[in-house]
Structures are given as C-alpha cells and as structure tokens.
Design an enzyme around this catalytic site. Structure first.
Site, PDB file in Angstrom:
ATOM      1  N   ASN A  24      46.561  40.730 -71.955  1.00 23.64           N
ATOM      2  CA  ASN A  24      47.544  39.883 -72.635  1.00 23.64           C
ATOM      3  C   ASN A  24      47.183  38.425 -72.397  1.00 23.64           C
ATOM      4  OD1 ASN A  24      48.959  38.959 -70.129  1.00 23.64           O
ATOM      5  ND2 ASN A  24      49.459  41.138 -69.983  1.00 23.64           N
TER       6      ASN A  24
ATOM      7  N   LYS B 284      29.657  52.414 -72.405  1.00 25.32           N
ATOM      8  CA  LYS B 284      30.096  51.622 -73.552  1.00 25.32           C
ATOM      9  C   LYS B 284      30.184  52.501 -74.795  1.00 25.32           C
ATOM     10  CE  LYS B 284      28.925  47.705 -76.488  1.00 25.32           C
ATOM     11  NZ  LYS B 284      27.926  46.668 -76.835  1.00 25.32           N
TER      12      LYS B 284
ATOM     13  N   ILE C  32      56.028  48.766 -61.203  1.00 29.15           N
ATOM     14  CA  ILE C  32      56.031  48.084 -59.909  1.00 29.15           C
ATOM     15  C   ILE C  32      57.415  47.530 -59.593  1.00 29.15           C
ATOM     16  CG2 ILE C  32      54.980  46.247 -58.541  1.00 29.15           C
ATOM     17  CD1 ILE C  32      52.502  46.486 -60.354  1.00 29.15           C
ATOM     18  N   LEU C  33      58.028  46.856 -60.559  1.00 26.15           N
ATOM     19  CA  LEU C  33      59.332  46.235 -60.331  1.00 26.15           C
ATOM     20  C   LEU C  33      60.390  47.277 -59.994  1.00 26.15           C
ATOM     21  CD1 LEU C  33      61.283  43.836 -60.365  1.00 26.15           C
ATOM     22  CD2 LEU C  33      61.405  44.066 -62.863  1.00 26.15           C
TER      23      LEU C  33
ATOM     24  N   LYS D 239      67.008  45.082 -69.031  1.00 20.98           N
ATOM     25  CA  LYS D 239      65.897  45.339 -68.113  1.00 20.98           C
ATOM     26  C   LYS D 239      66.369  45.240 -66.666  1.00 20.98           C
ATOM     27  CE  LYS D 239      61.209  43.819 -66.914  1.00 20.98           C
ATOM     28  NZ  LYS D 239      60.058  42.965 -67.301  1.00 20.98           N
TER      29      LYS D 239
ATOM     30  N   LYS E  63      65.915  48.390 -64.191  1.00 19.65           N
ATOM     31  CA  LYS E  63      64.975  48.321 -63.063  1.00 19.65           C
ATOM     32  C   LYS E  63      65.687  48.318 -61.718  1.00 19.65           C
ATOM     33  CE  LYS E  63      61.431  47.557 -65.897  1.00 19.65           C
ATOM     34  NZ  LYS E  63      60.303  48.471 -66.085  1.00 19.65           N
TER      35      LYS E  63
END
Length: 401
Positions: free
Chosen positions: A207, A285, A305-306, A337, A341
C-alpha cells in the site's frame, strides 16, 4: 541538566577538536563529565587538556591495574546518565555494531546499560560505504541515538555528509536524551509503515503508507521519556533515532515481532497492515505464457494484530490504540472497528486519494474512544504526533496515579 553525568568518549578523528567546546557548554549547564579518549583520539586532543576542561581525569587505558582491580570499566559504564561518543568514527561504529571490546572505549560501550548518543564523523565516502550504513542500521535497531553527520567541507578537502554535528547541536541532542518526561520508565510499542506480501520473489502486494505518521509518533513518545520498540514495515521514511527498531516485511513477521516486544505499557498500531496475503505465492518468478492468461492468486487472511493484543487478557497493555485508514464514512467505520477489535482508542483518518494523507505531510484525524469522537483540525503529521503523544501520556499517568 543540573547534576547529570555524561561519559564522553572521544574518538580518533579531526572533529575531536570540537570536544573542548562541547565540554565547556556542558559544564556551563551543570553537567559532570567523565572523559574517555581512544588511543587515536589522544592524537588530536591531549588527555591533559581534556582533563583540565572537564575537571576530572581523562581515561585512556583499559588495563589500569588499580581501577581494574575494582572492575573500573564496569563502574565507568554504569555511573553516567548518558554515554556520548563524539566523534564516532567509522571504526568505533563498527566495533559498537559488532560487539567488539578491544580497548577501554569499546569495552565501556559494550558494558553500559545506559542510553548511548553518537555523533558520527568521517570522510564522505566512508560514511556512504555499505559497511558503515549496515553498522548504522544495526546501531539504530539497538536503540542507539545519533546526531548528524552534517554536510559540508571536510579537513580532507572533500565535500559532503560526514562532518560531525556542531557542539551546540550535540548539546541539544543531549538535552533531549536527558529530559525527564511524563513517560519516563514506560515501554511503548509502536508499529508503522506498510507490509509487503510476496506474490513471487520479485513482486509483492503493498500500500502507499510512507510510515511518516508512525515515525513522528514514535519520536514524540520518545521525547516524552518513553522507551520505544518501533516495529516497522518497509517505510519510505527513516526510523526515528534513539529507539529500538525492529524491521519487518510481512504482516506475519510484524505479528511475531509485536508478540516478542510485549509486555508494554501501551501499544500503538499505526502500521498499514495488509489484511490478506497470497496463499499460493510462487517460489520462482511467474512468467507469462502464450495464452496471455494472468495467474490466479489465492488469498488467505493475515493475523489480526490489533485484535489479538486488544483481547489478550493477562498482560494486555494498559492502553491499546489502533489506526483506521478509511476512504468513506470515516467515523462510522472507525467506530465499528473499535468495537470489533476491542481496543481503547481508534485514530481515524481519510486516506482517499484526494486527501493526500498517504505519503503527504499533513493529516486530519478523529480520535474515537469510550467517551465518543473528537476531531482535530488538519495539521502537520509532526503536530498530530505531538498532540497524540501528550494524550497518551495523560492517559497512562491517570491510570497509574
């Protein structure tokens, strides 16, 4: 800085001639100085002169039998509030990065349990040499702080990066290292940057996160006295100085690094972690075939992870802060969220292309916690970080009072 003590290690470079001025500035602020000269450092400034300026004996030899009978090098390495290396030559940096201890200076650096600040100084080609840059990366990962080097003319006649920072700059860096902030003694975990999820050995999914906001936040928390573990993906901005840096590539690696960094008083998850990874990533590749058909990629979900840290129960950080990068319905999505979470706060921002937030210098955030939502006006990411760090410090102070 009254009543603070600095162990000043003077390396063997022409920049050592700046050390008398540095000693003068430090003593003017009430700092006590224990000077140590390397054998090469004593070729540029004499132990006699440095002793006279510091008001204390300058140490040069590891095998001083009187002092070593009392394990003198251990005492010297632990008695100071901060260890400063100026100039930090390429040789000294290499010894530090590789754990060598062949003389008094390198032995002190290996034996110390205090913060270390280095002021690099060397020829421009030596500074840019891959070995020096590898050593610099390792030192930063070990939590060593740096000041400089600066660009300019050098004694060797060349021009470029490699001049030691000026004494006034080193003094400012020392002030920052010795500052007693509200987070002194607190361990704060910060994640930052993107993750790269491989498709094959050449290609990956990523990103546009630059890591700028997470880096600024880690720096602001450090300046409030926190001991920072900085877990970073392959960001385009360099990591902050004076923190423990743990570089990772993938979400799985970040998950493992976060687990290894715990326990912590607070965990701040500013990284833009990929939700999915390629399950059928190729070991070689991928090649085009004659049909022009694109390879079919299969995805699997990455560790959350959170959510894992927020819901871990025993050993959970007192404060867990997540970030929500949204492109629409920012507050609604971020509020959902936070509930999903289980974290304490969500820092939400609009990362749609027209906002310019990803990779940009400014940010507009909304802090969502149990009390509701608080939107801040647009400001530089550095100011966002400072304001958020102060809010974190206030929360941690309230919880421990």
């Amino acid at each position: 800085m009254q009543r603070k003590r600095i162990l000043l290690i003077i390396g063997g470079g022409i920049a050592a001639v700046k050390c008398p001025e540095l000693i003068r500035l430090l003593r003017a602020e009430g700092v006590a100085i224990t000077p140590v000269l390397t054998e090469a450092g004593a070729q540029f400034v004499t132990p006699t002169a440095i002793s006279a300026l510091a008001g204390e004996a300058a140490h040069t030899a590891l095998f001083d039998l009187t002092r070593e009978a009392e394990i003198g090098h251990i005492q010297l390495s632990r008695a100071a509030d901060l260890v400063v290396v100026a100039p930090a030559t390429a040789d000294l940096m290499a010894k530090m990065a590789n754990g060598l201890a062949g003389d008094l200076a390198s032995t002190l650096l290996l034996a110390t349990d205090k913060k270390v600040l280095i002021a690099p100084s060397m020829n421009v080609r030596m500074w840019h040499h891959p070995a020096t840059q590898r050593n610099l990366t390792q030192l930063r990962e070990d939590g060593v702080a740096t000041i400089g080097p600066n660009a300019g003319d050098m004694a060797c006649g060349e021009h470029g990066l490699g001049r030691m920072a000026e004494p006034a700059e080193i003094l400012a860096a020392i002030r920052a290292q010795l500052a007693d902030g509200p987070l002194t003694g607190k361990h704060v975990l910060v994640t930052s940057g993107p993750t790269h999820e491989p498709i094959d050995p050449v290609r990956y999914i990523a990103n546009r996160s630059s890591g700028a906001q997470g880096t600024a936040l880690a720096r602001a928390l450090r300046d409030l006295g926190a001991n920072i573990t900085f877990v970073t993906g392959p960001a385009s901005v360099p990591p902050p100085e004076g923190v423990k840096v743990v570089p990772v590539e993938t979400a799985q690696q970040m998950f493992e690094a976060v687990q290894n960094a715990l326990p912590a008083d607070a965990a701040i998850f500013a990284a833009a972690v990929a939700d999915w990874r390629v399950a059928n990533a190729s070991a070689q590749k991928m090649k085009k075939d004659s049909t022009g058909t694109a390879p079919a990629l299969s995805f699997t979900e990455n560790p959350d992870i959170l959510a894992t840290v927020s819901q871990m129960g025993a050993g959970r950080p007192a404060l867990v802060v997540g970030f929500a990068a949204e492109t629409e319905n920012v507050q609604a999505h971020a509020t959902a969220k936070r509930a999903r979470k289980g974290c304490d706060w969500i820092v939400a921002n609009d990362v749609s292309p027209e906002s310019g937030v990803m990779g940009g210098a400014h940010n507009t955030v909304t802090i969502i916690d149990a009390a509701g939502a608080e939107t801040w006006a647009q400001m530089p990411k550095v100011q966002v970080a400072q304001k958020l760090a102060e809010r974190i410090a206030a929360q941690l102070t309230k919880e421990t009072s």
